[in-house]
Design a protein around this motif. Structure first.
Motif, PDB file in Angstrom:
ATOM      1  N   SER A  64       0.819  -1.218   0.000  1.00 50.34           N
ATOM      2  CA  SER A  64       0.000   0.000   0.000  1.00 50.34           C
ATOM      3  C   SER A  64       0.851   1.267   0.000  1.00 50.34           C
ATOM      4  O   SER A  64       0.315   2.367  -0.067  1.00 50.34           O
ATOM      5  N   ARG A  65       2.180   1.115   0.070  1.00 48.97           N
ATOM      6  CA  ARG A  65       3.046   2.296   0.122  1.00 48.97           C
ATOM      7  C   ARG A  65       2.958   3.098  -1.175  1.00 48.97           C
ATOM      8  O   ARG A  65       3.081   2.533  -2.261  1.00 48.97           O
ATOM      9  N   PRO A  66       2.774   4.421  -1.059  1.00 48.35           N
ATOM     10  CA  PRO A  66       2.647   5.266  -2.262  1.00 48.35           C
ATOM     11  C   PRO A  66       4.006   5.675  -2.809  1.00 48.35           C
ATOM     12  O   PRO A  66       4.326   6.857  -2.903  1.00 48.35           O
ATOM     13  N   LEU A  67       4.818   4.695  -3.191  1.00 42.66           N
ATOM     14  CA  LEU A  67       6.191   5.010  -3.571  1.00 42.66           C
ATOM     15  C   LEU A  67       6.544   4.573  -4.990  1.00 42.66           C
ATOM     16  O   LEU A  67       7.698   4.285  -5.286  1.00 42.66           O
ATOM     17  N   ASN A  68       5.564   4.527  -5.848  1.00 44.08           N
ATOM     18  CA  ASN A  68       5.838   4.192  -7.247  1.00 44.08           C
ATOM     19  C   ASN A  68       5.899   5.470  -8.075  1.00 44.08           C
ATOM     20  O   ASN A  68       4.972   6.283  -8.037  1.00 44.08           O
ATOM     21  N   PHE A  69       6.981   5.636  -8.805  1.00 43.53           N
ATOM     22  CA  PHE A  69       7.173   6.859  -9.579  1.00 43.53           C
ATOM     23  C   PHE A  69       7.371   6.537 -11.062  1.00 43.53           C
ATOM     24  O   PHE A  69       8.023   5.545 -11.397  1.00 43.53           O
ATOM     25  N   PRO A  70       6.825   7.390 -11.943  1.00 45.86           N
ATOM     26  CA  PRO A  70       7.021   7.204 -13.387  1.00 45.86           C
ATOM     27  C   PRO A  70       8.425   7.680 -13.771  1.00 45.86           C
ATOM     28  O   PRO A  70       8.611   8.784 -14.292  1.00 45.86           O
ATOM     29  N   THR A  71       9.404   6.843 -13.513  1.00 43.78           N
ATOM     30  CA  THR A  71      10.814   7.231 -13.607  1.00 43.78           C
ATOM     31  C   THR A  71      11.157   7.998 -14.874  1.00 43.78           C
ATOM     32  O   THR A  71      11.704   9.110 -14.816  1.00 43.78           O
ATOM     33  N   GLU A  72      10.858   7.426 -16.014  1.00 42.98           N
ATOM     34  CA  GLU A  72      11.277   8.028 -17.283  1.00 42.98           C
ATOM     35  C   GLU A  72      10.547   9.328 -17.594  1.00 42.98           C
ATOM     36  O   GLU A  72      10.996  10.111 -18.434  1.00 42.98           O
ATOM     37  N   GLU A  73       9.431   9.573 -16.909  1.00 40.82           N
ATOM     38  CA  GLU A  73       8.674  10.802 -17.155  1.00 40.82           C
ATOM     39  C   GLU A  73       9.211  11.980 -16.346  1.00 40.82           C
ATOM     40  O   GLU A  73       8.842  13.131 -16.597  1.00 40.82           O
ATOM     41  N   ILE A  74      10.059  11.697 -15.369  1.00 40.33           N
ATOM     42  CA  ILE A  74      10.618  12.766 -14.542  1.00 40.33           C
ATOM     43  C   ILE A  74      11.914  13.239 -15.187  1.00 40.33           C
ATOM     44  O   ILE A  74      12.979  12.646 -15.010  1.00 40.33           O
ATOM     45  N   THR A  75      11.797  14.310 -15.949  1.00 40.41           N
ATOM     46  CA  THR A  75      12.933  14.806 -16.730  1.00 40.41           C
ATOM     47  C   THR A  75      13.397  16.194 -16.306  1.00 40.41           C
ATOM     48  O   THR A  75      14.367  16.711 -16.845  1.00 40.41           O
ATOM     49  N   GLU A  76      12.694  16.789 -15.355  1.00 43.24           N
ATOM     50  CA  GLU A  76      13.074  18.108 -14.848  1.00 43.24           C
ATOM     51  C   GLU A  76      13.541  17.973 -13.402  1.00 43.24           C
ATOM     52  O   GLU A  76      12.988  17.168 -12.635  1.00 43.24           O
ATOM     53  N   LEU A  77      14.525  18.764 -13.033  1.00 43.80           N
ATOM     54  CA  LEU A  77      15.052  18.696 -11.671  1.00 43.80           C
ATOM     55  C   LEU A  77      13.970  19.013 -10.644  1.00 43.80           C
ATOM     56  O   LEU A  77      13.915  18.396  -9.574  1.00 43.80           O
ATOM     57  N   GLY A  78      13.088  19.938 -10.979  1.00 40.73           N
ATOM     58  CA  GLY A  78      11.996  20.282 -10.075  1.00 40.73           C
ATOM     59  C   GLY A  78      11.080  19.096  -9.818  1.00 40.73           C
ATOM     60  O   GLY A  78      10.594  18.902  -8.700  1.00 40.73           O
ATOM     61  N   GLU A  79      10.853  18.288 -10.844  1.00 39.93           N
ATOM     62  CA  GLU A  79      10.019  17.091 -10.693  1.00 39.93           C
ATOM     63  C   GLU A  79      10.714  16.067  -9.799  1.00 39.93           C
ATOM     64  O   GLU A  79      10.063  15.373  -9.006  1.00 39.93           O
ATOM     65  N   PHE A  80      12.026  15.970  -9.936  1.00 35.89           N
ATOM     66  CA  PHE A  80      12.799  15.059  -9.090  1.00 35.89           C
ATOM     67  C   PHE A  80      12.708  15.498  -7.630  1.00 35.89           C
ATOM     68  O   PHE A  80      12.517  14.675  -6.733  1.00 35.89           O
ATOM     69  N   LYS A  81      12.802  16.800  -7.388  1.00 38.71           N
ATOM     70  CA  LYS A  81      12.682  17.321  -6.023  1.00 38.71           C
ATOM     71  C   LYS A  81      11.305  17.000  -5.446  1.00 38.71           C
ATOM     72  O   LYS A  81      11.187  16.637  -4.269  1.00 38.71           O
ATOM     73  N   GLU A  82      10.263  17.135  -6.265  1.00 38.82           N
ATOM     74  CA  GLU A  82       8.906  16.821  -5.804  1.00 38.82           C
ATOM     75  C   GLU A  82       8.802  15.350  -5.408  1.00 38.82           C
ATOM     76  O   GLU A  82       8.170  15.009  -4.399  1.00 38.82           O
ATOM     77  N   ALA A  83       9.423  14.478  -6.194  1.00 36.26           N
ATOM     78  CA  ALA A  83       9.403  13.045  -5.880  1.00 36.26           C
ATOM     79  C   ALA A  83      10.143  12.775  -4.572  1.00 36.26           C
ATOM     80  O   ALA A  83       9.694  11.970  -3.747  1.00 36.26           O
TER      81      ALA A  83
END
Length: 202
Positions: A64-83
Motif C-alpha cells: 500500500s506504500r505510495p512510492l511508485n514513480f514514473p521514472t522516465e517521465e521525470i525529466t526536470e530537476l523540479g520534478e525530481f525534487k517533488e518526488a
C-alpha cells in the motif's frame, strides 16, 4: 461472516495486540482468537500460524506504500525534487497505523525473517532504483557530479531520515527533544542535492 471480513479482522487485531504488548513474541494465537471472539480452530481456517498472519500484515502494508514513480517521465530537476519530497512525506508519516507497521517490520527484520528481505527488495524496486536512475540521468542533464555513487546515495537518502523517524517515533526521542519534520525534510533534500552537485569529495 464473510471470509474477507474475518481475514481483515484477524490482521487488524494482531497488529493492535502487538502494539499493545510491545512485542510480537508476547502474543499467542489464543490471544488473537480471543480478540476476534472466536476459537483458535476458527482462526486457523484462514491462517496457518501467527507467523503467517504477521507476514500477511506486513505485505499488505508494503503493497500500500505510495512510492511508485514514473521514472522516465521525470525529466526536470523540479520534478525530481517533488518526488524526493513525496518519499520523505511518507517516511515522516507518524500516524498510529504507520508507527505500528514500522515497529513490526523492525521486529521481523531483527529476527531476519524472510519477509524482511522481501520488504528490502520492494524498497529496492520502488525507491532506490528510481533515485539511482534519476541520479544517473542528472549526471547527463542536471549537472550532477559524475563521481557520485548513485547506489550509495539512494540508500543514504532513504535510510538517514528513516532512522531519524524511528528514533523519534518508536524509540521515544520525541519525549526528549522535538523537531519540526517539515524543516528536517527540507534540510535533508538541500543537503542531498548539494552532494549530488558538488560530489562526495572522495
Amino acid at each position: 461472516m464473510k471470509r474477507d471480513y474475518r481475514i481483515d479482522q484477524i490482521k487488524k487485531k494482531t497488529l493492535n495486540l502487538i502494539a499493545l504488548n510491545g512485542s510480537m513474541d508476547s502474543i499467542r494465537t489464543k490471544d488473537i482468537a480471543n480478540a476476534i471472539g472466536a476459537s483458535e480452530a476458527t482462526m486457523f481456517k484462514y491462517f496457518d500460524s501467527k507467523a503467517d498472519i504477521i507476514e500477511s500484515v506486513i505485505k499488505d502494508y508494503v503493497q500500500s506504500r505510495p512510492l511508485n514513480f514514473p521514472t522516465e517521465e521525470i525529466t526536470e530537476l523540479g520534478e525530481f525534487k517533488e518526488a524526493l519530497h513525496k518519499i520523505l512525506d511518507f517516511t515522516f508519516d507518524s500516524s498510529v497505523h504507520r508507527n505500528r507497521n514500522v515497529s513490526l517490520i523492525v521486529q521481523v527484520s531483527l529476527k531476519k525473517h524472510p519477509v524482511s528481505r522481501w520488504n528490502y527488495k520492494n524498497l529496492q524496486d520502488e525507491v532506490w532504483s528510481f533515485i539511482e536512475n534519476r541520479i544517473e540521468y542528472g549526471k547527463q542533464h542536471w549537472e550532477f557530479d559524475r563521481s557520485v555513487d548513485s547506489g550509495i546515495q539512494a540508500r543514504l537518502f532513504y535510510y538517514a531520515p528513516l532512522m531519524f523517524y524511528i528514533q523519534m517515533e518508536l524509540f521515544g526521542g520525541k519525549a526528549i527533544e522535538q523537531f519540526d519534520y517539515d524543516k528536517v525534510k527540507k534540510t535533508h533534500i538541500i543537503n542531498f542535492l548539494k552532494i549530488l552537485t558538488e560530489g562526495n569529495n572522495q
